[in-house]
Design a protein around this motif. Structure first.
Motif, PDB file in Angstrom:
ATOM      1  N   LEU A  29       0.837  -1.204   0.000  1.00 35.45           N
ATOM      2  CA  LEU A  29       0.000   0.000   0.000  1.00 35.45           C
ATOM      3  C   LEU A  29       0.873   1.255   0.000  1.00 35.45           C
ATOM      4  N   PRO A  30       0.745   2.101  -1.029  1.00 31.89           N
ATOM      5  CA  PRO A  30       1.494   3.359  -1.022  1.00 31.89           C
ATOM      6  C   PRO A  30       1.030   4.247   0.138  1.00 31.89           C
ATOM      7  N   VAL A  31       1.987   4.822   0.863  1.00 29.40           N
ATOM      8  CA  VAL A  31       1.694   5.690   2.007  1.00 29.40           C
ATOM      9  C   VAL A  31       2.384   7.026   1.797  1.00 29.40           C
ATOM     10  N   PHE A  32       1.610   8.106   1.864  1.00 33.05           N
ATOM     11  CA  PHE A  32       2.137   9.465   1.795  1.00 33.05           C
ATOM     12  C   PHE A  32       2.037  10.070   3.188  1.00 33.05           C
ATOM     13  N   LEU A  33       3.112  10.689   3.642  1.00 32.44           N
ATOM     14  CA  LEU A  33       3.113  11.404   4.911  1.00 32.44           C
ATOM     15  C   LEU A  33       3.053  12.895   4.635  1.00 32.44           C
ATOM     16  N   ILE A  34       2.235  13.610   5.426  1.00 31.36           N
ATOM     17  CA  ILE A  34       2.142  15.058   5.314  1.00 31.36           C
ATOM     18  C   ILE A  34       2.337  15.661   6.704  1.00 31.36           C
ATOM     19  N   THR A  35       2.887  16.858   6.726  1.00 34.37           N
ATOM     20  CA  THR A  35       3.065  17.543   8.009  1.00 34.37           C
ATOM     21  C   THR A  35       3.141  19.048   7.806  1.00 34.37           C
ATOM     22  N   GLY A  36       2.679  19.753   8.801  1.00 32.01           N
ATOM     23  CA  GLY A  36       2.819  21.202   8.842  1.00 32.01           C
ATOM     24  C   GLY A  36       3.863  21.609   9.864  1.00 32.01           C
ATOM     25  N   ARG A  37       4.344  20.627  10.616  1.00 35.57           N
ATOM     26  CA  ARG A  37       5.322  20.893  11.674  1.00 35.57           C
ATOM     27  C   ARG A  37       6.696  20.486  11.160  1.00 35.57           C
ATOM     28  N   HIS A  38       7.414  21.450  10.663  1.00 35.62           N
ATOM     29  CA  HIS A  38       8.682  21.183   9.983  1.00 35.62           C
ATOM     30  C   HIS A  38       9.730  20.561  10.896  1.00 35.62           C
ATOM     31  N   GLU A  39       9.605  20.773  12.207  1.00 38.71           N
ATOM     32  CA  GLU A  39      10.586  20.178  13.113  1.00 38.71           C
ATOM     33  C   GLU A  39      10.451  18.660  13.207  1.00 38.71           C
ATOM     34  N   ILE A  40       9.309  18.102  12.817  1.00 40.40           N
ATOM     35  CA  ILE A  40       9.178  16.650  12.844  1.00 40.40           C
ATOM     36  C   ILE A  40       9.250  16.061  11.442  1.00 40.40           C
ATOM     37  N   ALA A  41       9.562  16.883  10.483  1.00 35.14           N
ATOM     38  CA  ALA A  41       9.666  16.411   9.108  1.00 35.14           C
ATOM     39  C   ALA A  41      11.043  15.783   8.899  1.00 35.14           C
ATOM     40  N   ASP A  42      11.291  14.720   9.622  1.00 41.43           N
ATOM     41  CA  ASP A  42      12.574  14.037   9.620  1.00 41.43           C
ATOM     42  C   ASP A  42      12.661  13.105   8.420  1.00 41.43           C
ATOM     43  N   GLN A  43      13.521  13.447   7.485  1.00 37.29           N
ATOM     44  CA  GLN A  43      13.636  12.664   6.258  1.00 37.29           C
ATOM     45  C   GLN A  43      14.085  11.226   6.526  1.00 37.29           C
ATOM     46  N   ASN A  44      14.898  10.987   7.564  1.00 40.65           N
ATOM     47  CA  ASN A  44      15.321   9.615   7.862  1.00 40.65           C
ATOM     48  C   ASN A  44      14.134   8.759   8.263  1.00 40.65           C
ATOM     49  N   ARG A  45      13.239   9.305   9.067  1.00 40.97           N
ATOM     50  CA  ARG A  45      12.049   8.552   9.484  1.00 40.97           C
ATOM     51  C   ARG A  45      11.058   8.419   8.337  1.00 40.97           C
ATOM     52  N   ALA A  46      11.199   9.260   7.315  1.00 44.83           N
ATOM     53  CA  ALA A  46      10.272   9.213   6.187  1.00 44.83           C
ATOM     54  C   ALA A  46      10.681   8.168   5.154  1.00 44.83           C
ATOM     55  N   GLN A  47      11.802   7.498   5.349  1.00 42.28           N
ATOM     56  CA  GLN A  47      12.210   6.470   4.405  1.00 42.28           C
ATOM     57  C   GLN A  47      11.179   5.348   4.380  1.00 42.28           C
ATOM     58  N   GLY A  48      11.027   4.742   3.211  1.00 39.25           N
ATOM     59  CA  GLY A  48      10.087   3.643   3.080  1.00 39.25           C
ATOM     60  C   GLY A  48       8.661   4.098   2.841  1.00 39.25           C
ATOM     61  N   ILE A  49       8.501   5.341   2.451  1.00 35.28           N
ATOM     62  CA  ILE A  49       7.169   5.835   2.122  1.00 35.28           C
ATOM     63  C   ILE A  49       7.125   6.192   0.644  1.00 35.28           C
ATOM     64  N   SER A  50       5.941   6.342   0.128  1.00 37.25           N
ATOM     65  CA  SER A  50       5.784   6.671  -1.282  1.00 37.25           C
ATOM     66  C   SER A  50       5.900   8.168  -1.544  1.00 37.25           C
ATOM     67  N   GLY A  51       5.526   8.996  -0.577  1.00 39.40           N
ATOM     68  CA  GLY A  51       5.568  10.436  -0.757  1.00 39.40           C
ATOM     69  C   GLY A  51       5.657  11.146   0.573  1.00 39.40           C
ATOM     70  N   PHE A  52       6.285  12.301   0.545  1.00 36.70           N
ATOM     71  CA  PHE A  52       6.456  13.110   1.752  1.00 36.70           C
ATOM     72  C   PHE A  52       6.168  14.555   1.376  1.00 36.70           C
ATOM     73  N   PHE A  53       5.194  15.177   2.050  1.00 42.65           N
ATOM     74  CA  PHE A  53       4.766  16.525   1.689  1.00 42.65           C
ATOM     75  C   PHE A  53       4.684  17.407   2.918  1.00 42.65           C
ATOM     76  N   ARG A  54       5.222  18.611   2.797  1.00 41.10           N
ATOM     77  CA  ARG A  54       5.097  19.611   3.857  1.00 41.10           C
ATOM     78  C   ARG A  54       3.929  20.530   3.521  1.00 41.10           C
ATOM     79  N   LYS A  55       3.099  20.817   4.527  1.00 40.40           N
ATOM     80  CA  LYS A  55       1.978  21.741   4.353  1.00 40.40           C
ATOM     81  C   LYS A  55       2.521  23.163   4.357  1.00 40.40           C
ATOM     82  N   PRO A  56       1.996  24.047   3.573  1.00 34.06           N
ATOM     83  CA  PRO A  56       1.026  23.776   2.511  1.00 34.06           C
ATOM     84  C   PRO A  56       1.731  23.154   1.306  1.00 34.06           C
ATOM     85  N   PHE A  57       1.104  22.190   0.685  1.00 34.02           N
ATOM     86  CA  PHE A  57       1.710  21.526  -0.463  1.00 34.02           C
ATOM     87  C   PHE A  57       0.957  21.911  -1.724  1.00 34.02           C
ATOM     88  N   ASP A  58       1.628  21.755  -2.844  1.00 34.48           N
ATOM     89  CA  ASP A  58       1.053  22.077  -4.144  1.00 34.48           C
ATOM     90  C   ASP A  58       0.109  20.952  -4.564  1.00 34.48           C
TER      91      ASP A  58
END
Length: 129
Positions: free
Chosen positions: A77-106
């Protein structure tokens, strides 16, 4: 015979974002199923869900925890993570996901990523058949 619309589950504790994403996805031809918590999604189950979009920072199970739970039972199952809290937007923890988006996103970028992920998933499903 009409083709089944892809189902995108959205998990976010912000009702405005849920409504906005639901409108965006529905206008793009997807069936959007919205949940205010990971628990609400898990109670409903993942049967029929083609892609999951989840906020990272939520009370209860956060987006990383939900992603890990989903990967155990539905690793395809593809999983996209989104967040508005940039301090928790840890790219290492985001590994293994299909997409990573910071709010506001396009919206166009998000829709393109969803289309690509669902296309890749469909190719894998056809290959596994």
């Amino acid at each position: 015979m009409s083709k089944r619309r892809s189902i995108v589950a959205i998990v976010d504790d912000d009702p405005r974002l849920l409504e906005s994403l639901e409108d965006l996805l529905e206008s793009a031809g997807y069936a959007a199923h919205c949940f205010s918590s990971a628990r609400a999604l898990l109670l409903r189950g993942l049967a029929g869900v083609d892609l999951l979009i989840t906020d990272i920072g939520m009370p209860g199970a956060n987006g990383f925890e939900l992603r890990d739970l989903v990967n155990k039972t539905h690793p395809e199952l593809p999983v996209f993570l989104i967040t508005g809290r940039h301090e928790i937007a840890d790219q290492n923890r985001a590994q293994g996901i299909s997409g990573f988006f910071r709010k506001p996103f396009d919206a166009k970028v998000l829709l393109a990523a969803i289309k690509d992920a669902l296309s890749d998933k469909q190719k894998e499903d056809e290959h596994d058949s």
